[in-house]
Design a protein around this motif. Structure first.
Motif, PDB file in Angstrom:
ATOM      1  N   VAL A  94      -0.427  -9.850  -0.487  1.00  0.00           N
ATOM      2  CA  VAL A  94      -0.413  -9.430  -1.885  1.00  0.00           C
ATOM      3  C   VAL A  94       0.495  -8.215  -1.993  1.00  0.00           C
ATOM      4  N   SER A  95       1.536  -8.272  -2.818  1.00  0.00           N
ATOM      5  CA  SER A  95       2.426  -7.108  -2.957  1.00  0.00           C
ATOM      6  C   SER A  95       1.637  -5.941  -3.531  1.00  0.00           C
ATOM      7  N   THR A  96       1.769  -4.785  -2.882  1.00  0.00           N
ATOM      8  CA  THR A  96       0.877  -3.655  -3.144  1.00  0.00           C
ATOM      9  C   THR A  96       1.671  -2.356  -3.222  1.00  0.00           C
ATOM     10  N   GLY A  97       1.304  -1.505  -4.172  1.00  0.00           N
ATOM     11  CA  GLY A  97       1.868  -0.164  -4.273  1.00  0.00           C
ATOM     12  C   GLY A  97       0.761   0.850  -4.452  1.00  0.00           C
ATOM     13  N   VAL A  98       0.812   1.969  -3.713  1.00  0.00           N
ATOM     14  CA  VAL A  98      -0.247   2.976  -3.781  1.00  0.00           C
ATOM     15  C   VAL A  98       0.351   4.361  -3.954  1.00  0.00           C
ATOM     16  N   VAL A  99      -0.318   5.178  -4.758  1.00  0.00           N
ATOM     17  CA  VAL A  99       0.065   6.569  -4.948  1.00  0.00           C
ATOM     18  C   VAL A  99      -1.190   7.428  -4.879  1.00  0.00           C
ATOM     19  N   GLY A 100      -1.292   8.249  -3.842  1.00  0.00           N
ATOM     20  CA  GLY A 100      -2.340   9.255  -3.747  1.00  0.00           C
ATOM     21  C   GLY A 100      -3.698   8.777  -3.297  1.00  0.00           C
ATOM     22  N   THR A 101      -3.905   7.470  -3.142  1.00  0.00           N
ATOM     23  CA  THR A 101      -5.239   6.994  -2.795  1.00  0.00           C
ATOM     24  C   THR A 101      -5.681   7.565  -1.455  1.00  0.00           C
ATOM     25  N   LEU A 102      -6.939   7.984  -1.378  1.00  0.00           N
ATOM     26  CA  LEU A 102      -7.431   8.642  -0.165  1.00  0.00           C
ATOM     27  C   LEU A 102      -7.376   7.702   1.040  1.00  0.00           C
ATOM     28  N   HIS A 103      -7.079   8.307   2.193  1.00  0.00           N
ATOM     29  CA  HIS A 103      -7.009   7.612   3.481  1.00  0.00           C
ATOM     30  C   HIS A 103      -5.784   6.701   3.590  1.00  0.00           C
ATOM     31  N   SER A 104      -4.738   7.025   2.833  1.00  0.00           N
ATOM     32  CA  SER A 104      -3.481   6.273   2.933  1.00  0.00           C
ATOM     33  C   SER A 104      -2.468   6.973   3.829  1.00  0.00           C
ATOM     34  N   SER A 105      -2.858   8.079   4.456  1.00  0.00           N
ATOM     35  CA  SER A 105      -1.976   8.755   5.415  1.00  0.00           C
ATOM     36  C   SER A 105      -2.583   8.657   6.817  1.00  0.00           C
ATOM     37  N   PRO A 106      -1.719   8.694   7.854  1.00  0.00           N
ATOM     38  CA  PRO A 106      -0.261   8.747   7.772  1.00  0.00           C
ATOM     39  C   PRO A 106       0.335   7.412   7.327  1.00  0.00           C
ATOM     40  N   LEU A 107       1.435   7.494   6.611  1.00  0.00           N
ATOM     41  CA  LEU A 107       2.057   6.295   6.055  1.00  0.00           C
ATOM     42  C   LEU A 107       2.401   5.290   7.137  1.00  0.00           C
ATOM     43  N   SER A 108       2.929   5.777   8.261  1.00  0.00           N
ATOM     44  CA  SER A 108       3.390   4.876   9.321  1.00  0.00           C
ATOM     45  C   SER A 108       2.257   4.058   9.928  1.00  0.00           C
ATOM     46  N   VAL A 109       1.006   4.509   9.752  1.00  0.00           N
ATOM     47  CA  VAL A 109      -0.154   3.778  10.282  1.00  0.00           C
ATOM     48  C   VAL A 109      -0.893   3.044   9.167  1.00  0.00           C
ATOM     49  N   GLN A 110      -1.255   3.778   8.123  1.00  0.00           N
ATOM     50  CA  GLN A 110      -2.108   3.219   7.077  1.00  0.00           C
ATOM     51  C   GLN A 110      -1.372   2.271   6.130  1.00  0.00           C
ATOM     52  N   CYS A 111      -0.073   2.449   5.986  1.00  0.00           N
ATOM     53  CA  CYS A 111       0.693   1.629   5.034  1.00  0.00           C
ATOM     54  C   CYS A 111       1.692   0.726   5.736  1.00  0.00           C
ATOM     55  N   ASP A 112       1.434   0.390   6.982  1.00  0.00           N
ATOM     56  CA  ASP A 112       2.380  -0.386   7.782  1.00  0.00           C
ATOM     57  C   ASP A 112       2.208  -1.888   7.531  1.00  0.00           C
ATOM     58  N   TYR A 113       2.540  -2.304   6.310  1.00  0.00           N
ATOM     59  CA  TYR A 113       2.466  -3.718   5.937  1.00  0.00           C
ATOM     60  C   TYR A 113       3.742  -4.069   5.166  1.00  0.00           C
ATOM     61  N   GLU A 114       4.300  -5.215   5.444  1.00  0.00           N
ATOM     62  CA  GLU A 114       5.503  -5.639   4.725  1.00  0.00           C
ATOM     63  C   GLU A 114       5.238  -5.793   3.230  1.00  0.00           C
ATOM     64  N   SER A 115       4.002  -6.070   2.868  1.00  0.00           N
ATOM     65  CA  SER A 115       3.671  -6.293   1.459  1.00  0.00           C
ATOM     66  C   SER A 115       3.518  -4.999   0.666  1.00  0.00           C
TER      67      SER A 115
END
Length: 464
Positions: A94-115
């Motif tokens: 599912v294509s996803t965009g997040v701004v400021g949501t808690l526990h989304s850092s570090p980006l390289s770990v928590q947001c490491d999805y192509e979607s």
């Protein structure tokens, strides 16, 4: 697939939204409530201490009880086997965009999805990494503001950082209307007409502006925006808007007049963007889901006796003063806390025991451990003769990496387990009359997106 915009509005109970709508009947908030399914969320599970937002959002977003995920403080490690709802959606393509949501850092770990098509991680990130990378100046600005914006009201560093940050943001690009609001706010705070806490409203305008641009450009199926600006105003200025919540006056009439516009100002900022977002959702066929993982209410009493607060300025020095016997890395946390990460869980446990059992070391200090991370809460530290007592040693405050500042902003609202749920622009929304268990919200979001619930999830508590 239907599209969803989740507005994570930290700690805002339904009462606040209804109060603002009633006092501003022509507002977007009033229109939102009139055209939406509304209800309440309920944070009701065994916890080691009182509710805290980093824990409540971890429970809500993962659909997992605290006993399983173990995340209480911002710096606690996040278990990958209990993904947050937006991570589960991204895993399901599912294509996803997040701004400021808690526990989304570090980006390289928590947001490491192509979607994941855009990401500005939470304000407790250890670096300014952002997606796209051109937004790193904005992320750095946000991190600076959060770390300097505490109850220390005589500290002028937030306004200096704010003004410098505005200049740096020219490279990022800010809508003219947002830039005008930010400049006007800087003048108000700089002149002392409004308290520096109002800077959180400016930070919200910036994040909302960039979120709106990114969401419109990249059109994700799931968009998530988190804001704490209303919660900050409520914590400090609840008696100015709701003096009748106490049997006796908490503050005098002068204080009341000075701060009576703080909660309304935070809600006006929200209302401005709600107007835009509601129209956007209607025109693009999106559903808007407004969520709070818990709420606030008036405290039973307000302790106004604290006149000074200790703030850790140099976490490395503070860690050495605590007597840690192995190397560590420091991470951001909400003042009055610092997080320390060690090489492994055993090392962290040994250092926790060292601090907690040392002679008098635990006076004013509480240490929590989660795996390899220690979170040190230091709000009880006492300073005598410009020195801080660490065991049998009195250390000058400069060598301990701390400073002492006057305090006039006292917390008057406290956390409570009942939050908000508002569903706008949905033909299928259905909310029960009773508050919804917050552990059933993540599976409800995934069900709306057509994503299969995870094995540990409960049945959805409502329909979006």
């Amino acid at each position: 697939m239907r599209r969803l915009f989740v507005l994570e509005l930290n700690e805002v109970p339904l009462r606040i939204l209804q109060w603002y709508a009633e006092t501003n009947p022509g507002s977007a908030t009033a229109r939102l409530l009139a055209q939406s399914a509304t209800g309440e969320s309920l944070a009701d599970e065994p916890l080691p201490r009182d509710l805290y937002p980093s824990q409540s959002w971890a429970s809500l977003a993962s659909g997992t009880p605290f006993d399983d995920h173990g995340v209480f403080w911002y710096g606690d490690p996040k278990p990958a086997h209990y993904p947050l709802y937006w991570q589960a959606a991204a895993q399901a393509q599912v294509s996803t965009g997040v701004v400021g949501t808690l526990h989304s850092s570090p980006l390289s770990v928590q947001c490491d999805y192509e979607s994941v098509v855009f990401a500005l991680p939470d304000a407790f990130a250890s670096d300014a990494e952002a997606l796209p990378a051109r937004l790193e100046p904005l992320q750095r600005f946000s991190l600076d503001l959060v770390q300097s914006n505490s109850r220390v009201v005589t500290d002028t560093s937030p306004i200096r950082k704010y003004v410098r940050g505005l200049a740096a943001l020219a490279r990022v690009g800010v809508a003219p209307a947002a830039a005008k609001q930010l400049g006007a706010l800087a003048l108000q705070v700089g002149s002392g007409r409004v308290p520096k806490e109002r800077l959180r409203v400016g930070q919200f305008h910036l994040m909302a502006d960039q979120f709106t641009r990114l969401a419109r450009q990249r059109d994700p199926q799931l968009s998530v925006l988190f804001s704490n600006h209303v919660a900050s105003a409520m914590h400090r200025y609840w008696p100015a808007s709701f003096p009748d919540d106490w049997d006796e006056a908490v503050y005098d009439a002068e204080w009341q007049r000075r701060y009576e516009d703080e909660i309304p100002a935070s809600m006006r900022a929200l209302d401005l963007w709600l107007e835009k977002w509601m129209d956007w959702c209607v025109h693009t066929g999106r559903t808007l889901l407004l969520l709070s993982s818990m709420g606030q209410r008036a405290g039973s009493e307000v302790d106004t006796t604290q006149t000074h607060a200790v703030v850790v300025d140099n976490p490395d020095q503070f860690g050495r003063a605590l007597g840690f016997e192995s190397s560590f890395e420091t991470g951001p946390a909400m003042v009055p806390q610092v997080s320390f990460r060690f090489s492994d869980a055993q090392s962290a446990q040994l250092n926790q025991e060292l601090v907690s059992t040392g002679a008098a070391r635990d006076v004013g200090i509480h240490v929590d451990r989660r795996l390899d991370t220690l979170t040190v809460t230091y709000d009880g530290l006492q300073i005598t003769d410009d020195k801080i007592q660490m065991g049998d040693i009195a250390i000058p405050i400069q060598k301990a990496g701390v400073s002492v500042h006057p305090v006039t902003e006292h917390r008057s609202a406290v956390h409570c387990p009942v939050g908000s749920i508002v569903v706008f622009n949905s033909d299928t929304a259905s909310l029960p009359a009773e508050p919804v268990d917050y552990l059933t919200i993540a599976p409800a979001i995934l069900a709306m997106l057509g994503v299969e619930a995870l094995p540990h999830h409960r049945e959805p508590g409502f329909t979006i």
